[in-house]
Design a protein around this motif. Structure first.
Motif, mmCIF file in Angstrom:
data_model
loop_
_atom_site.group_PDB
_atom_site.id
_atom_site.type_symbol
_atom_site.label_atom_id
_atom_site.label_comp_id
_atom_site.label_asym_id
_atom_site.label_seq_id
_atom_site.Cartn_x
_atom_site.Cartn_y
_atom_site.Cartn_z
ATOM 1 N N TRP A 106 26.713 17.377 -16.432
ATOM 2 C CA TRP A 106 26.560 15.945 -16.657
ATOM 3 C C TRP A 106 25.104 15.560 -16.883
ATOM 4 O O TRP A 106 24.191 16.192 -16.381
ATOM 5 N N MET A 107 24.912 14.482 -17.605
ATOM 6 C CA MET A 107 23.615 13.832 -17.720
ATOM 7 C C MET A 107 23.700 12.591 -16.832
ATOM 8 O O MET A 107 24.487 11.683 -17.096
ATOM 9 N N LEU A 108 22.920 12.599 -15.758
ATOM 10 C CA LEU A 108 22.999 11.530 -14.772
ATOM 11 C C LEU A 108 21.693 10.758 -14.688
ATOM 12 O O LEU A 108 20.623 11.284 -14.987
ATOM 13 N N PHE A 109 21.798 9.518 -14.267
ATOM 14 C CA PHE A 109 20.627 8.677 -14.067
ATOM 15 C C PHE A 109 19.971 9.042 -12.740
ATOM 16 O O PHE A 109 20.636 9.118 -11.708
ATOM 17 N N LYS A 110 18.673 9.269 -12.772
ATOM 18 C CA LYS A 110 17.892 9.608 -11.578
ATOM 19 C C LYS A 110 16.573 8.864 -11.633
ATOM 20 O O LYS A 110 16.067 8.536 -12.706
ATOM 21 N N PHE A 111 15.982 8.635 -10.452
ATOM 22 C CA PHE A 111 14.628 8.083 -10.395
ATOM 23 C C PHE A 111 13.632 9.164 -10.792
ATOM 24 O O PHE A 111 13.851 10.340 -10.496
ATOM 25 N N ASP A 112 12.538 8.765 -11.435
ATOM 26 C CA ASP A 112 11.485 9.740 -11.695
ATOM 27 C C ASP A 112 10.816 10.081 -10.355
ATOM 28 O O ASP A 112 11.094 9.466 -9.320
ATOM 29 N N ASP A 113 9.976 11.111 -10.373
ATOM 30 C CA ASP A 113 9.369 11.590 -9.123
ATOM 31 C C ASP A 113 8.561 10.513 -8.413
ATOM 32 O O ASP A 113 8.592 10.419 -7.184
ATOM 33 N N LEU A 114 7.838 9.707 -9.166
ATOM 34 C CA LEU A 114 7.007 8.660 -8.575
ATOM 35 C C LEU A 114 7.854 7.629 -7.829
ATOM 36 O O LEU A 114 7.556 7.268 -6.682
ATOM 37 N N LEU A 115 8.929 7.166 -8.449
ATOM 38 C CA LEU A 115 9.780 6.169 -7.820
ATOM 39 C C LEU A 115 10.540 6.769 -6.641
ATOM 40 O O LEU A 115 10.696 6.120 -5.595
ATOM 41 N N GLN A 116 10.989 8.004 -6.764
ATOM 42 C CA GLN A 116 11.685 8.666 -5.665
ATOM 43 C C GLN A 116 10.762 8.789 -4.447
ATOM 44 O O GLN A 116 11.157 8.492 -3.316
ATOM 45 N N THR A 117 9.523 9.188 -4.700
ATOM 46 C CA THR A 117 8.544 9.316 -3.618
ATOM 47 C C THR A 117 8.266 7.964 -2.981
ATOM 48 O O THR A 117 8.196 7.845 -1.750
ATOM 49 N N ARG A 118 8.130 6.939 -3.799
ATOM 50 C CA ARG A 118 7.863 5.591 -3.272
ATOM 51 C C ARG A 118 9.018 5.112 -2.394
ATOM 52 O O ARG A 118 8.812 4.554 -1.315
ATOM 53 N N MET A 119 10.255 5.359 -2.848
ATOM 54 C CA MET A 119 11.407 4.951 -2.051
ATOM 55 C C MET A 119 11.402 5.675 -0.699
ATOM 56 O O MET A 119 11.634 5.052 0.345
ATOM 57 N N GLU A 120 11.101 6.946 -0.706
ATOM 58 C CA GLU A 120 11.058 7.712 0.543
ATOM 59 C C GLU A 120 9.960 7.198 1.472
ATOM 60 O O GLU A 120 10.164 7.096 2.689
ATOM 61 N N GLU A 121 8.794 6.862 0.901
ATOM 62 C CA GLU A 121 7.706 6.296 1.712
ATOM 63 C C GLU A 121 8.126 4.977 2.352
ATOM 64 O O GLU A 121 7.872 4.738 3.540
ATOM 65 N N LEU A 122 8.756 4.121 1.563
ATOM 66 C CA LEU A 122 9.185 2.825 2.082
ATOM 67 C C LEU A 122 10.257 2.992 3.156
ATOM 68 O O LEU A 122 10.256 2.266 4.159
ATOM 69 N N LEU A 123 11.163 3.943 2.972
ATOM 70 C CA LEU A 123 12.187 4.188 3.986
ATOM 71 C C LEU A 123 11.563 4.681 5.292
ATOM 72 O O LEU A 123 11.992 4.272 6.378
ATOM 73 N N GLU A 124 10.547 5.525 5.185
ATOM 74 C CA GLU A 124 9.847 5.992 6.389
ATOM 75 C C GLU A 124 9.139 4.832 7.096
ATOM 76 O O GLU A 124 9.163 4.731 8.317
ATOM 77 N N ARG A 125 8.521 3.960 6.311
ATOM 78 C CA ARG A 125 7.843 2.794 6.898
ATOM 79 C C ARG A 125 8.866 1.850 7.543
ATOM 80 O O ARG A 125 8.594 1.262 8.590
ATOM 81 N N LYS A 126 10.047 1.751 6.943
ATOM 82 C CA LYS A 126 11.097 0.920 7.529
ATOM 83 C C LYS A 126 11.544 1.509 8.869
ATOM 84 O O LYS A 126 11.726 0.773 9.843
ATOM 85 N N LYS A 127 11.736 2.831 8.901
ATOM 86 C CA LYS A 127 12.123 3.485 10.155
ATOM 87 C C LYS A 127 11.086 3.257 11.244
ATOM 88 O O LYS A 127 11.433 3.093 12.415
ATOM 89 N N ALA A 128 9.815 3.241 10.854
ATOM 90 C CA ALA A 128 8.726 3.023 11.809
ATOM 91 C C ALA A 128 8.524 1.532 12.110
ATOM 92 O O ALA A 128 7.663 1.180 12.910
ATOM 93 N N ASP A 129 9.307 0.691 11.447
ATOM 94 C CA ASP A 129 9.235 -0.763 11.630
ATOM 95 C C ASP A 129 7.847 -1.317 11.305
ATOM 96 O O ASP A 129 7.307 -2.149 12.035
ATOM 97 N N VAL A 130 7.273 -0.831 10.193
ATOM 98 C CA VAL A 130 5.950 -1.301 9.774
ATOM 99 C C VAL A 130 5.932 -1.797 8.321
ATOM 100 O O VAL A 130 4.872 -1.916 7.717
ATOM 101 N N LEU A 131 7.112 -2.102 7.775
ATOM 102 C CA LEU A 131 7.172 -2.629 6.409
ATOM 103 C C LEU A 131 6.584 -4.032 6.347
ATOM 104 O O LEU A 131 6.870 -4.865 7.205
ATOM 105 N N THR A 132 5.770 -4.283 5.342
ATOM 106 C CA THR A 132 5.306 -5.644 5.086
ATOM 107 C C THR A 132 6.445 -6.404 4.390
ATOM 108 O O THR A 132 7.383 -5.782 3.864
ATOM 109 N N PRO A 133 6.380 -7.720 4.357
ATOM 110 C CA PRO A 133 7.410 -8.474 3.623
ATOM 111 C C PRO A 133 7.499 -8.055 2.145
ATOM 112 O O PRO A 133 8.588 -7.944 1.593
#
Length: 77
Positions: free
Chosen positions: A23-50
């Motif tokens: 299949w040809m599937l839609f995926k995030f590029d590496d930059l966006l995937q990394t950013r999402m993972e960073e934001l999820l980690e910050r959310k887990k640490a409860d330090v996300l800005t608005p």
């Protein structure tokens, strides 16, 4: 003034079609995937800005859309 949710369509340039098995599937590029993972980690640490919360919501919305589309593509075979 409350920050507004960024339009998920602003992320469209960071989406790629990627071969996964037959299949040809839609995926995030590496930059966006990394950013999402960073934001999820910050959310887990409860330090996300608005602003980061809104960014994560936008990325999450795109992720849900493409997960659904990819599932539909795979189900067609």
């Amino acid at each position: 003034m409350l920050p507004t949710l960024a339009k998920p369509s602003k992320l469209i340039s960071q989406i790629r079609l990627t071969a996964v098995d037959q299949w040809m599937l839609f995926k995030f590029d590496d930059l966006l995937q990394t950013r999402m993972e960073e934001l999820l980690e910050r959310k887990k640490a409860d330090v996300l800005t608005p602003e980061e919360h809104l960014e994560l919501e936008s990325i999450g919305e795109m992720d849900r859309i493409f997960t659904h589309i990819n599932a539909m593509l795979v189900a067609q075979t």
